[in-house]
Design an enzyme around this catalytic site. Structure first.
Site, PDB file in Angstrom:
ATOM      1  N   SER A 145     -12.564  79.065   1.288  1.00 36.69           N
ATOM      2  CA  SER A 145     -13.715  78.888   2.160  1.00 36.69           C
ATOM      3  C   SER A 145     -14.332  77.499   2.057  1.00 36.69           C
ATOM      4  O   SER A 145     -15.059  77.080   2.944  1.00 36.69           O
ATOM      5  CB  SER A 145     -14.771  79.964   1.866  1.00 36.69           C
ATOM      6  OG  SER A 145     -15.376  79.728   0.619  1.00 36.69           O
ATOM      7  N   LYS A 160     -20.736  78.557  -1.408  1.00 33.33           N
ATOM      8  CA  LYS A 160     -21.085  78.176  -0.032  1.00 33.33           C
ATOM      9  C   LYS A 160     -22.176  77.109  -0.031  1.00 33.33           C
ATOM     10  O   LYS A 160     -22.943  76.992  -0.986  1.00 33.33           O
ATOM     11  CB  LYS A 160     -21.623  79.403   0.735  1.00 33.33           C
ATOM     12  CG  LYS A 160     -20.622  80.525   0.961  1.00 33.33           C
ATOM     13  CD  LYS A 160     -19.710  80.236   2.122  1.00 33.33           C
ATOM     14  CE  LYS A 160     -18.746  81.404   2.350  1.00 33.33           C
ATOM     15  NZ  LYS A 160     -17.917  81.722   1.160  1.00 33.33           N
TER      16      LYS A 160
END
Lengths: 200, 200
Positions: free
Chosen positions: B120, B157
């Site tokens: 990610s 993130k």
DNA sequence: CTTTTTAGCTATCAAATGATACCCATATCA
DNA sequence: TGATATGGGTATCATTTGATAGCTAAAAAG
């Protein structure tokens, strides 16, 4: 590892604490004084026993004691911004600092950190400013990432040996591979072991 | 810190390398020989200069040299593959090993390494398998990279606080941002300090 | 023009240091 | 019973080692 006698343990502990406090091993007489014995023979005997059991390595010369088994004591490595042509190890004047790392990170001797410049390996997840842990060695296997010396510049590239030449491949779609025939002002400084990036 | 002359750098570096290799400082004569001078005076002068400039501390006795700014306190940090919800620090049973790092790398207490899973953050140069050094903290600033707990999964993130919600943004064009309203099964574990990648 | 800093040399010394020889005592093990 | 390992001792020696004195020279700073 063979068990130690109480006395041997005492000596080992003292050597260890000396290294911690003074970053310098003790002399035979310092050991003798600490364990409360006269002369130097007894201390030497203990060291011999410690060496035979593998806890210690001795060198010639004064204070020639080194502990073999210092697990997880970080090893300080020099950090350099540039690498000089021909030099297998970083030049003294280029060292900008030291970083200690886990001994399991390094292989062989002479490892150092090189500050990455440029975006040539950006698609391999190596960014400008990253620290690259380099193990000096003059050769490399196909596909490895190496620090190579090209035109007096040290660059990180993928290494491929092909027929009569060497291809140094960046990981940046805006850059082309570099083809060099060997032994023409081209040297491999070493291979990449780890990269470290700092945030914040 | 006061700058060193070339010669002084050379001496300092030799002392440093001796400590690295032998865990024992050199003698005056060893220094002399290394820098190619006769006698012991010159080496001693250099050491005096280094001491005056604060790079070195000298003790009485042989090999009485210690570097002043030498990182020596080992900081072992746990390495975990997963993080549990609610836990500010890694659970013991998840610890897969320890890695010692330079004390300058960590901030505060409770730092740990998290093994990165997934792609990610691939466009931020964080790849699957990288080690992420995490400083535990329940809040974050905009734009920082955090470890967040979503649906019992710990993910790395970018963090953005927006109006009445929080946006967790991956760096992978195949993935979408995650919008969470606060205090609904969502926690920030900590923020990213460093990433480390292993090659070979 | 003088002083300071850096850099080097030879020579010398007293102290520190590792090593060795020779000795003793006790326990363990074969 | 004798060999072996452990732990300790005194004495001595050749080197090593840090330190000092006295000398030269170039460059920078005042």
């Amino acid at each position: 590892m063979e068990p130690l006698t109480e006395r041997q343990q005492q000596v080992l502990n003292y050597v260890s604490s000396c290294l911690d406090q003074n970053s310098c091993p003790p002399t035979l007489r310092e050991i003798s004084e600490h364990i409360g014995t006269a002369g130097t023979v007894t201390a030497m005997r203990h060291l011999e026993a410690l060496e035979k059991k593998g806890y210690v390595q001795r060198r010639e010369g004064s204070r020639g004691i080194a502990l073999t088994n210092r697990p997880n004591i970080p090893v300080p490595l020099p950090v350099v911004g540039t690498v000089r042509a021909g030099a297998p190890e970083p030049a003294i004047e280029d060292i900008s600092g030291y970083v200690s790392v886990d001994p399991s990170w390094i292989k062989g001797t002479g490892c150092f950190f090189l500050q990455v410049k440029g975006d040539s390996m950006i698609e391999a997840g190596i960014l400008d400013g990253d620290l690259a842990l380099i193990q000096p060695q003059p050769i490399a296997d196909n596909g490895q990432i190496v620090v190579a010396m090209i035109d007096g510049e040290a660059t990180l590239k993928h290494f491929y040996r092909e027929e009569d030449h060497v291809r140094l491949e960046p990981r940046n779609r805006n850059m082309a591979s570099i083809i060099v025939s060997e032994a023409e002002g081209f040297t491999i400084i070493g291979k990449l072991l780890k990269t470290v990036r700092n945030y914040s």
